[in-house]
Design an enzyme around this catalytic site. Sequence first.
Site, PDB file in Angstrom:
ATOM      1  N   ASP A 148       0.832  -1.201   0.000  1.00 48.69           N
ATOM      2  CA  ASP A 148       0.000   0.000   0.000  1.00 48.69           C
ATOM      3  C   ASP A 148       0.868   1.252   0.000  1.00 48.69           C
ATOM      4  O   ASP A 148       0.359   2.372  -0.076  1.00 48.69           O
ATOM      5  CB  ASP A 148      -0.995  -0.002   1.152  1.00 48.69           C
ATOM      6  CG  ASP A 148      -0.345  -0.104   2.522  1.00 48.69           C
ATOM      7  OD1 ASP A 148       0.894  -0.069   2.608  1.00 48.69           O
ATOM      8  OD2 ASP A 148      -1.086  -0.232   3.518  1.00 48.69           O
ATOM      9  N   SER A 149       2.192   1.048   0.020  1.00 49.67           N
ATOM     10  CA  SER A 149       3.118   2.150  -0.221  1.00 49.67           C
ATOM     11  C   SER A 149       2.900   2.760  -1.596  1.00 49.67           C
ATOM     12  O   SER A 149       3.404   3.853  -1.885  1.00 49.67           O
ATOM     13  CB  SER A 149       4.567   1.672  -0.078  1.00 49.67           C
ATOM     14  OG  SER A 149       4.794   0.502  -0.842  1.00 49.67           O
ATOM     15  N   ASP A 203      -0.747  -6.258  -0.212  1.00 47.45           N
ATOM     16  CA  ASP A 203      -1.253  -5.687   1.034  1.00 47.45           C
ATOM     17  C   ASP A 203      -2.779  -5.652   1.046  1.00 47.45           C
ATOM     18  O   ASP A 203      -3.413  -5.371   0.020  1.00 47.45           O
ATOM     19  CB  ASP A 203      -0.756  -4.247   1.204  1.00 47.45           C
ATOM     20  CG  ASP A 203       0.513  -4.150   2.031  1.00 47.45           C
ATOM     21  OD1 ASP A 203       0.743  -5.025   2.874  1.00 47.45           O
ATOM     22  OD2 ASP A 203       1.261  -3.178   1.830  1.00 47.45           O
ATOM     23  N   LYS A 253      -0.701  -9.577   2.804  1.00 45.42           N
ATOM     24  CA  LYS A 253      -0.047  -9.049   4.006  1.00 45.42           C
ATOM     25  C   LYS A 253      -1.005  -8.112   4.708  1.00 45.42           C
ATOM     26  O   LYS A 253      -1.730  -7.356   4.051  1.00 45.42           O
ATOM     27  CB  LYS A 253       1.248  -8.307   3.667  1.00 45.42           C
ATOM     28  CG  LYS A 253       1.981  -7.743   4.894  1.00 45.42           C
ATOM     29  CD  LYS A 253       3.332  -7.156   4.532  1.00 45.42           C
ATOM     30  CE  LYS A 253       3.244  -5.814   3.857  1.00 45.42           C
ATOM     31  NZ  LYS A 253       2.701  -4.739   4.745  1.00 45.42           N
ATOM     32  N   GLU A 279      -1.382  -5.640   8.536  1.00 45.66           N
ATOM     33  CA  GLU A 279      -0.678  -5.067   9.675  1.00 45.66           C
ATOM     34  C   GLU A 279      -1.320  -5.456  10.993  1.00 45.66           C
ATOM     35  O   GLU A 279      -2.515  -5.728  11.070  1.00 45.66           O
ATOM     36  CB  GLU A 279      -0.659  -3.534   9.545  1.00 45.66           C
ATOM     37  CG  GLU A 279       0.123  -3.041   8.338  1.00 45.66           C
ATOM     38  CD  GLU A 279       0.152  -1.524   8.236  1.00 45.66           C
ATOM     39  OE1 GLU A 279       0.790  -1.012   7.295  1.00 45.66           O
ATOM     40  OE2 GLU A 279      -0.460  -0.841   9.092  1.00 45.66           O
ATOM     41  N   GLU A 335       9.149  -3.525  10.903  1.00 45.73           N
ATOM     42  CA  GLU A 335       9.476  -2.208  10.356  1.00 45.73           C
ATOM     43  C   GLU A 335       9.856  -1.232  11.455  1.00 45.73           C
ATOM     44  O   GLU A 335       9.140  -1.091  12.450  1.00 45.73           O
ATOM     45  CB  GLU A 335       8.296  -1.643   9.546  1.00 45.73           C
ATOM     46  CG  GLU A 335       8.612  -0.292   8.928  1.00 45.73           C
ATOM     47  CD  GLU A 335       7.606   0.172   7.889  1.00 45.73           C
ATOM     48  OE1 GLU A 335       7.779   1.286   7.356  1.00 45.73           O
ATOM     49  OE2 GLU A 335       6.649  -0.571   7.603  1.00 45.73           O
TER      50      GLU A 335
END
Length: 295
Positions: free
Chosen positions: A75-76, A114, A144, A146, A212
């Site tokens: 999502d970067s 993501d 992925k 979070e 991270e």
Amino acid sequence: MSLQAAQNQSATPPSGPAPGAGKALYGGKSTRRITVHDIAAASERGEKWPMLTAYDAMTASVFDEAGIPVMLVGDSMGNCHLGYETTVPVTMDEMAMLSAAVVRGTKRALIVADLPFGAYQEGPVQALRNATRLIKDAGVGAVKLEGGERSHEQIRLLVEAGIPVMGHIGLTPQSVNAMGYRVQGRGEEAAQQLLRDAKAVQDAGAFAVVLELVPAELAAEVTRTLHIPTVGIGAGPDTDAQVLVYTDMVGLTGGKVPRFTKQYANMRQVLTDAAKEYAEEVIGGTFPAAEHTFH
């Protein structure tokens, strides 16, 4: 058989590589996609491996040819591809479209996508619905998401449904409005929480976990504690793998480079120079020349 059981069963690598597959993750040759079972076998061998982000078919094809074994459609993309200030605005439609492009541009790499903010926070059922879309419609090999303890049930349900999951703890950019951009896990209490988060991700069945912006000593402790691979970004040299946002890595982003990033090229300058040379030739009348012209 559950995914976790299959991973455990594959912890001892076979006597030889699978048909058509190179044994090493990085740069190996294969007629098939890398899978989470290959990741588990590489971890058992003590092999370190690189991961890069990718957001389009052309860039992904370059990284695939370079032998990068795992690519993250992160999502970067919000910051470095779509023009958003943070990752928060990224939608499922955007994630599905760009993930499908990356899959189409690759033949060997494991593609991880993501789940964007708002795609799994409601609970496990929402997570399953959106992860299923990325698996079915985009064709990715894993997702992925979070969060550690707070995302345990989401991870567990996805794994039970047969969807490989990579966890992500430490700095979680989707929570930027709550935590900001700062190193996570400093201090005894914060370190213990990060360890609990790492174990929760593993216990839920994730095949790997991103760490991270975590102090190097803590990341090393997490790596020693877990039996699944750790993927570091700003987490020191002792994780099992490393990931970088590719636009940072090749110098496209511009501005101040994050401390944890190394620039391996200055593609922003390369593109700037090429664009200027093209413009000057058009203005000067030297492009197109005879060799670029049909008669």
